[in-house]
Scaffold this motif. Sequence first.
Motif, PDB file in Angstrom:
ATOM      1  N   VAL A 191      49.446  35.101  38.120  1.00  0.00           N
ATOM      2  CA  VAL A 191      49.466  35.246  39.581  1.00  0.00           C
ATOM      3  C   VAL A 191      50.244  34.069  40.156  1.00  0.00           C
ATOM      4  O   VAL A 191      49.998  32.923  39.793  1.00  0.00           O
ATOM      5  CB  VAL A 191      48.041  35.247  40.172  1.00  0.00           C
ATOM      6  N   PHE A 192      51.203  34.373  41.029  1.00  0.00           N
ATOM      7  CA  PHE A 192      52.011  33.353  41.683  1.00  0.00           C
ATOM      8  C   PHE A 192      51.757  33.394  43.183  1.00  0.00           C
ATOM      9  O   PHE A 192      51.552  34.471  43.755  1.00  0.00           O
ATOM     10  CB  PHE A 192      53.509  33.603  41.447  1.00  0.00           C
ATOM     11  N   ARG A 193      51.824  32.213  43.815  1.00  0.00           N
ATOM     12  CA  ARG A 193      51.731  32.141  45.274  1.00  0.00           C
ATOM     13  C   ARG A 193      53.119  31.793  45.803  1.00  0.00           C
ATOM     14  O   ARG A 193      53.750  30.841  45.324  1.00  0.00           O
ATOM     15  CB  ARG A 193      50.731  31.062  45.684  1.00  0.00           C
ATOM     16  N   GLY A 194      53.602  32.579  46.751  1.00  0.00           N
ATOM     17  CA  GLY A 194      54.874  32.260  47.382  1.00  0.00           C
ATOM     18  C   GLY A 194      54.686  31.271  48.514  1.00  0.00           C
ATOM     19  O   GLY A 194      53.556  30.983  48.928  1.00  0.00           O
ATOM     20  N   ASN A 247      38.312  40.840  47.518  1.00  0.00           N
ATOM     21  CA  ASN A 247      39.659  40.285  47.436  1.00  0.00           C
ATOM     22  C   ASN A 247      40.491  41.145  46.478  1.00  0.00           C
ATOM     23  O   ASN A 247      40.142  41.313  45.311  1.00  0.00           O
ATOM     24  CB  ASN A 247      39.524  38.841  46.925  1.00  0.00           C
ATOM     25  N   THR A 248      41.597  41.699  46.992  1.00  0.00           N
ATOM     26  CA  THR A 248      42.392  42.637  46.188  1.00  0.00           C
ATOM     27  C   THR A 248      42.958  41.977  44.931  1.00  0.00           C
ATOM     28  O   THR A 248      42.920  42.547  43.841  1.00  0.00           O
ATOM     29  CB  THR A 248      43.551  43.213  47.035  1.00  0.00           C
ATOM     30  N   MET A 249      43.469  40.762  45.072  1.00  0.00           N
ATOM     31  CA  MET A 249      44.060  40.089  43.915  1.00  0.00           C
ATOM     32  C   MET A 249      43.016  39.898  42.815  1.00  0.00           C
ATOM     33  O   MET A 249      43.255  40.224  41.656  1.00  0.00           O
ATOM     34  CB  MET A 249      44.665  38.738  44.343  1.00  0.00           C
ATOM     35  N   LYS A 250      41.844  39.387  43.196  1.00  0.00           N
ATOM     36  CA  LYS A 250      40.809  39.127  42.182  1.00  0.00           C
ATOM     37  C   LYS A 250      40.333  40.413  41.512  1.00  0.00           C
ATOM     38  O   LYS A 250      40.071  40.435  40.311  1.00  0.00           O
ATOM     39  CB  LYS A 250      39.625  38.382  42.807  1.00  0.00           C
ATOM     40  N   THR A 251      40.230  41.488  42.301  1.00  0.00           N
ATOM     41  CA  THR A 251      39.777  42.763  41.732  1.00  0.00           C
ATOM     42  C   THR A 251      40.775  43.281  40.708  1.00  0.00           C
ATOM     43  O   THR A 251      40.398  43.703  39.598  1.00  0.00           O
ATOM     44  CB  THR A 251      39.593  43.804  42.862  1.00  0.00           C
ATOM     45  N   ILE A 252      42.061  43.252  41.067  1.00  0.00           N
ATOM     46  CA  ILE A 252      43.093  43.741  40.131  1.00  0.00           C
ATOM     47  C   ILE A 252      43.125  42.848  38.890  1.00  0.00           C
ATOM     48  O   ILE A 252      43.151  43.330  37.754  1.00  0.00           O
ATOM     49  CB  ILE A 252      44.469  43.781  40.833  1.00  0.00           C
ATOM     50  N   PHE A 253      43.134  41.535  39.104  1.00  0.00           N
ATOM     51  CA  PHE A 253      43.182  40.578  38.002  1.00  0.00           C
ATOM     52  C   PHE A 253      42.032  40.830  37.016  1.00  0.00           C
ATOM     53  O   PHE A 253      42.230  40.901  35.796  1.00  0.00           O
ATOM     54  CB  PHE A 253      43.090  39.161  38.581  1.00  0.00           C
ATOM     55  N   GLN A 254      40.830  40.978  37.551  1.00  0.00           N
ATOM     56  CA  GLN A 254      39.648  41.141  36.712  1.00  0.00           C
ATOM     57  C   GLN A 254      39.698  42.444  35.906  1.00  0.00           C
ATOM     58  O   GLN A 254      39.393  42.448  34.708  1.00  0.00           O
ATOM     59  CB  GLN A 254      38.396  41.113  37.605  1.00  0.00           C
TER      60      GLN A 254
END
Lengths: 106, 106, 106
Positions: B42-45, B22-29
């Motif tokens: 992180v925001f969800r639209g 998951n790209t978001m989780k990888t960047i976040f971590q």
Amino acid sequence: MSRDMTMVRIYLSESDRSKNHNTMKTIFQRLHDQHKVHGVTVFRGIAGFGGRGQVHAADLLRLSVDLPLVIEFFDESETVHSALSWIRDMVPPEHIVFWEVRTLAS
Amino acid sequence: MSRDMTMVRIYLSESDRSKNHNTMKTIFQRLHDQHKVHGVTVFRGIAGFGGRGQVHAADLLRLSVDLPLVIEFFDESETVHSALSWIRDMVPPEHIVFWEVRTLAS
Amino acid sequence: MSRDMTMVRIYLSESDRSKNHNTMKTIFQRLHDQHKVHGVTVFRGIAGFGGRGQVHAADLLRLSVDLPLVIEFFDESETVHSALSWIRDMVPPEHIVFWEVRTLAS
């Protein structure tokens, strides 16, 4: 290595209508179909107030309320200002904010 | 009384994957573990479209859709650009936007 | 045709308290009642971490967690800095970010 863009945020609420159409959907659709801007994201806030000072908020007892919406998009300055020329007829001008950003796009 | 920082917003969608992760989780971590940036949110639209013009939206009948995500973080320019040097391999460069801000940190 | 404004984003989490009151609600109410700023919107993130590196995230098994909140508002520079003079006593200064924007208001 980077490119100048103009970022826009437009502050609406869920109930906003323009000529009987949902303002958010109308703006979203025209940015997509007509201006083909790089990207548009719509966010829902959990509380807010606008120029008239009315508070919009979600709480546990009132599940269905008139929450704030923000439409965010960015593109080259010319494309943005072309879009703002009709958006300003649908939204109070003090609800439209813009500033310069950069993208990594070459 | 204030300090210059660089703000970044990265536009993804929930289904984005990079090498099966998951790209978001990888960047976040990695922002958390490796760069120890000041903060990440992180925001969800609720609706959006990206460079390919595909619309992502939530409605009442389709509860599980591929919604837009935005990763937002800020730090000193050097730290930000060090992070962007690998993030740009995971995300289309026109989905990464940054600009100068100030914090009240002394 | 456009007017300079200062945009502010303040990063909190749902559990933040200041003198036994909810920090978000206290800031929101004073921006509304005392400063009468042009508009305030509060957003809830789905994941985040702050200066101490603690991760706040929503997932399917833990429905009730301490999620990130962002309070966003803009107004003329003087009004913004008057508000920040007391907000900085309630929020770590590195959680307050501001930058110059323009509105279409004349």
